[in-house]
Motif scaffolding. Structure first.
Motif, PDB file in Angstrom:
ATOM      1  N   ASP A  93      -5.390  -8.478  -0.920  1.00  9.45           N
ATOM      2  CA  ASP A  93      -5.470  -7.722  -2.169  1.00  9.45           C
ATOM      3  C   ASP A  93      -6.741  -8.075  -2.941  1.00  9.45           C
ATOM      4  O   ASP A  93      -7.450  -7.194  -3.428  1.00  9.45           O
ATOM      5  N   THR A 119      -3.832  -1.831  -7.599  1.00  7.44           N
ATOM      6  CA  THR A 119      -3.309  -1.530  -6.276  1.00  7.44           C
ATOM      7  C   THR A 119      -2.199  -0.489  -6.397  1.00  7.44           C
ATOM      8  O   THR A 119      -1.311  -0.615  -7.230  1.00  7.44           O
ATOM      9  N   SER A 122      -0.024  -0.352  -0.117  1.00  4.73           N
ATOM     10  CA  SER A 122      -0.515  -1.352   0.831  1.00  4.73           C
ATOM     11  C   SER A 122       0.343  -1.322   2.079  1.00  4.73           C
ATOM     12  O   SER A 122       1.513  -0.939   2.048  1.00  4.73           O
ATOM     13  N   LEU A 158      -5.243  -1.456   1.892  1.00  6.48           N
ATOM     14  CA  LEU A 158      -4.833  -1.320   0.499  1.00  6.48           C
ATOM     15  C   LEU A 158      -5.555  -0.159  -0.159  1.00  6.48           C
ATOM     16  O   LEU A 158      -6.735   0.077   0.102  1.00  6.48           O
TER      17      LEU A 158
END
Lengths: 147, 147, 147, 147
Positions: free
Chosen positions: A62, A81, A84, A132
């Motif tokens: 991340d 984010t 993912s 991601l």
């Protein structure tokens, strides 16, 4: 296509925005479409049996994609984010740092996508794979976070 | 189809196999195909701005599916995560615990799959969604870990 | 929170925008946060051995989330899939239609997320699980497609 | 580490096991850890607006990883897809074939993982990214399919 922050500037900015965890991570290499980062593995990253924990590997992947977006978009970025995926391929070595190699696959106006391969330092067999997606709000806006 | 471990036995076994982190997690509810767990949010789970970090949410989803597999397969299980996907939907509230509701979608001979919705305690809007696949090695074998 | 298109209007609009494939799909049920759709399984959806193919299941999951977004956002929508994940749980039955149950987990200004469970008609054991993220461009804009 | 099937043998075997669709796909290149395949884009692969459909791209990614597993494990393989994730990065060009470049990240005893980047033929900007996990049953066994 150029970097808004170089390796030194990016390292300093990560220290500022991630005060809790920045000491875990080192920017090893940075180009316009790729970044290599190191997770300095400590006891708190381990699971019983001495392997690096899943959350620690998720955090490494991340931060790689986030750092890549910052390096291109600059300090004002409020990217978050949104999606993912991650595959765990082999047992990592507990005594070794983890090295993550991230490629920036897309840097659009509102979405960025990167993928990451992670290795135990010194090995060439990937321990995990991740991809991601980050949502990038318009400059000056916090409202757009999380789409 | 029945539970190998009840809620009390599962809680004790998690404390034994996850000595570092078991105090973060509480088994709130357990049936043959579902488990609800609580992440007791502390400062170390937060990111700047007071939201729960991505790795903390990943860890919660991961432990949910693992606990569900243990509850069905029993203490001998050496299950390891092989694949995961996660979508971040809303900003979690930093001052609230996180509640994760996991459904067991498949419990096969060698693979188990669960999905998870996560909420800030007291809210009915999901903060994140996750699905995880676990590989289950044959009883007595460690060699099969990671397929 | 209300529907921009009811079941009848949605069915007509799908026929218009998906002329090649709309006959494969039937909207069975529609609420403000969920949709059930049927894939009328034909020979072209099958793989050797008589099971429904992966691409056919992906297409069913994808059209479900798209239809759900249309039902809420209305006809002008130019939403495009940006991320997806899918787990294949059991062998589908070739002789049976597939039923997909989709929940809308998030409908934001620029992103929508839904998850889907798929069943062989008549069975209550899920054959596959999927989650999909759609990017929703501002009204009147095609430029924002793919973020 | 060596190939059980070379490019010619793999092409013939795909024609045999995928009679419906093998003519869509061409094995362009094959090494011990990578395969490049072409989707010969026809009208049936397109969506309105002339772009290649999501299910067609999913099918291309899926066949790539399957072909890579066959090339290494040989004809007896009954591998089935268990997990997948896919990110759609750019609008593909409808008038161009799609080229998929697959890397084999793991080939274990029971699980194989590959990732794939897809391009419109003639472009170097990826249109989509995918990763897929295959479960490999023991030789001679059909029972282990789907874990």
């Amino acid at each position: 296509m150029s970097l808004a922050l170089n390796k030194q500037e990016l390292t300093e900015y990560l220290a500022q925005v991630f005060p809790q965890v920045h000491k875990d991570f080192v920017v090893e290499d940075l180009t316009e479409t790729a970044i290599t980062m190191r997770l300095k593995v400590e006891d708190r990253h381990l699971r019983p049996g001495g392997t690096v924990s899943g959350p620690s590997m998720f955090g490494l992947a991340d931060v790689c994609v986030y750092a890549m977006v910052l390096a291109r978009k600059g300090r004002q970025s409020l990217a978050v984010t949104t999606s993912s995926s991650m595959d765990f391929l082999r047992k990592p070595e507990g005594g070794a740092d983890m090295i993550a190699e991230c490629r920036l696959l897309k840097l659009g106006r509102t979405l960025a996508v990167g993928d990451v391969l992670m290795y135990s330092d010194g090995s060439d067999k990937p321990v995990a794979r991740a991809s991601l997606t980050y949502s990038i709000p318009p400059v000056g806006s916090e409202a757009a976070a999380f789409g």
